[in-house]
Write a protein that holds these residues in place. Sequence first.
Motif, PDB file in Angstrom:
ATOM      1  N   ARG A  21      48.248  38.640  45.529  1.00 51.08           N
ATOM      2  CA  ARG A  21      47.072  38.709  45.120  1.00 51.08           C
ATOM      3  C   ARG A  21      46.075  37.982  44.467  1.00 51.08           C
ATOM      4  N   PHE A  22      45.582  36.539  45.548  1.00 49.46           N
ATOM      5  CA  PHE A  22      44.774  35.971  46.024  1.00 49.46           C
ATOM      6  C   PHE A  22      44.824  35.745  47.339  1.00 49.46           C
ATOM      7  N   HIS A  23      45.058  36.430  48.354  1.00 49.44           N
ATOM      8  CA  HIS A  23      44.480  36.586  49.507  1.00 49.44           C
ATOM      9  C   HIS A  23      43.561  36.886  49.692  1.00 49.44           C
ATOM     10  N   PRO A  24      42.739  36.743  50.787  1.00 51.78           N
ATOM     11  CA  PRO A  24      41.338  36.180  50.662  1.00 51.78           C
ATOM     12  C   PRO A  24      40.734  38.080  51.133  1.00 51.78           C
ATOM     13  N   GLU A  25      42.048  39.159  51.807  1.00 55.29           N
ATOM     14  CA  GLU A  25      41.811  40.713  51.618  1.00 55.29           C
ATOM     15  C   GLU A  25      41.199  41.079  49.888  1.00 55.29           C
ATOM     16  N   ASN A  26      42.709  41.011  48.676  1.00 56.37           N
ATOM     17  CA  ASN A  26      41.888  40.887  48.142  1.00 56.37           C
ATOM     18  C   ASN A  26      41.894  40.581  46.815  1.00 56.37           C
ATOM     19  N   ARG A  27      40.159  39.473  46.992  1.00 54.92           N
ATOM     20  CA  ARG A  27      39.542  38.645  46.367  1.00 54.92           C
ATOM     21  C   ARG A  27      38.611  39.654  45.841  1.00 54.92           C
ATOM     22  N   ASP A  28      38.594  40.505  46.127  1.00 57.38           N
ATOM     23  CA  ASP A  28      36.806  41.546  46.154  1.00 57.38           C
ATOM     24  C   ASP A  28      37.772  42.326  44.805  1.00 57.38           C
ATOM     25  N   ARG A  29      38.538  42.584  44.641  1.00 52.00           N
ATOM     26  CA  ARG A  29      39.677  43.787  43.551  1.00 52.00           C
ATOM     27  C   ARG A  29      39.391  42.783  42.080  1.00 52.00           C
ATOM     28  N   ILE A  30      39.440  41.619  42.508  1.00 55.40           N
ATOM     29  CA  ILE A  30      39.484  40.382  40.811  1.00 55.40           C
ATOM     30  C   ILE A  30      37.998  40.157  40.045  1.00 55.40           C
ATOM     31  N   ASP A  31      37.486  40.581  39.357  1.00 56.40           N
ATOM     32  CA  ASP A  31      36.743  40.023  38.719  1.00 56.40           C
ATOM     33  C   ASP A  31      36.242  39.020  38.768  1.00 56.40           C
ATOM     34  N   ARG A  32      35.538  38.272  38.619  1.00 56.22           N
ATOM     35  CA  ARG A  32      34.525  37.009  38.398  1.00 56.22           C
ATOM     36  C   ARG A  32      35.378  36.542  37.048  1.00 56.22           C
ATOM     37  N   PHE A  33      35.838  37.423  35.967  1.00 60.70           N
ATOM     38  CA  PHE A  33      36.163  36.815  34.197  1.00 60.70           C
ATOM     39  C   PHE A  33      37.269  36.991  34.828  1.00 60.70           C
ATOM     40  N   GLN A  34      38.207  37.814  35.358  1.00 63.78           N
ATOM     41  CA  GLN A  34      39.294  37.999  35.513  1.00 63.78           C
ATOM     42  C   GLN A  34      40.305  37.216  35.272  1.00 63.78           C
ATOM     43  N   TYR A  35      40.781  35.815  36.247  1.00 63.86           N
ATOM     44  CA  TYR A  35      40.929  34.628  36.857  1.00 63.86           C
ATOM     45  C   TYR A  35      40.332  33.778  36.341  1.00 63.86           C
ATOM     46  N   LEU A  36      40.577  32.551  35.135  1.00 61.28           N
ATOM     47  CA  LEU A  36      39.911  31.196  35.048  1.00 61.28           C
ATOM     48  C   LEU A  36      41.193  30.076  34.991  1.00 61.28           C
ATOM     49  N   PRO A  37      41.207  29.998  36.157  1.00 60.41           N
ATOM     50  CA  PRO A  37      41.894  28.943  36.450  1.00 60.41           C
ATOM     51  C   PRO A  37      41.453  27.597  36.057  1.00 60.41           C
ATOM     52  N   PHE A  38      40.107  27.390  35.307  1.00 60.08           N
ATOM     53  CA  PHE A  38      39.805  26.380  34.743  1.00 60.08           C
ATOM     54  C   PHE A  38      38.486  26.462  34.015  1.00 60.08           C
ATOM     55  N   GLY A  39      38.426  28.151  33.480  1.00 59.02           N
ATOM     56  CA  GLY A  39      37.666  28.587  33.139  1.00 59.02           C
ATOM     57  C   GLY A  39      36.356  29.009  33.888  1.00 59.02           C
ATOM     58  N   ALA A  40      34.856  29.623  32.662  1.00 57.56           N
ATOM     59  CA  ALA A  40      34.127  29.901  33.433  1.00 57.56           C
ATOM     60  C   ALA A  40      32.659  29.675  32.815  1.00 57.56           C
ATOM     61  N   GLY A  41      31.553  30.470  33.322  1.00 55.73           N
ATOM     62  CA  GLY A  41      30.491  29.736  32.418  1.00 55.73           C
ATOM     63  C   GLY A  41      29.859  28.596  33.018  1.00 55.73           C
ATOM     64  N   PRO A  42      28.753  28.389  31.737  1.00 50.62           N
ATOM     65  CA  PRO A  42      28.120  27.391  31.584  1.00 50.62           C
ATOM     66  C   PRO A  42      28.754  25.739  31.152  1.00 50.62           C
ATOM     67  N   ARG A  43      30.315  26.232  30.938  1.00 51.74           N
ATOM     68  CA  ARG A  43      30.817  24.839  30.030  1.00 51.74           C
ATOM     69  C   ARG A  43      32.385  24.343  30.788  1.00 51.74           C
ATOM     70  N   VAL A  44      31.776  25.137  32.435  1.00 51.54           N
ATOM     71  CA  VAL A  44      33.130  25.479  33.454  1.00 51.54           C
ATOM     72  C   VAL A  44      33.675  24.623  33.403  1.00 51.54           C
ATOM     73  N   CYS A  45      35.236  23.754  33.517  1.00 50.13           N
ATOM     74  CA  CYS A  45      35.268  22.182  33.834  1.00 50.13           C
ATOM     75  C   CYS A  45      34.808  21.195  34.735  1.00 50.13           C
TER      76      CYS A  45
END
Length: 81
Positions: A21-45
């Motif tokens: 799912r995370f291969h380079p050719e598939n990364r465009d299909r994943i929204d920025r907020f769909q996968y949050l390994p360390f959170g997102a936004g202004p309070r990211v880890c």
Amino acid sequence: PWVVHRHRKLWDRPDAFMPERFHPENRDRIDRFQYLPFGAGPRVCIGASFAMQEAIIALAILLSRFRFDTTAETRPWPVQK
């Protein structure tokens, strides 16, 4: 994040282990907020990059010292407390 990462509307077969799912050719299909390994936004880890570096080093040490095999009778499942 655990619930979002397994949401059936966001992922095809959300409970399956599919690293492709995370291969380079598939990364465009994943929204920025769909996968949050360390959170997102202004309070990211603040330690996200350090944690990734630590994880790679720990994995390299473990793989160099031990042999890992899967077992058919055990299905891993995370436990939240």
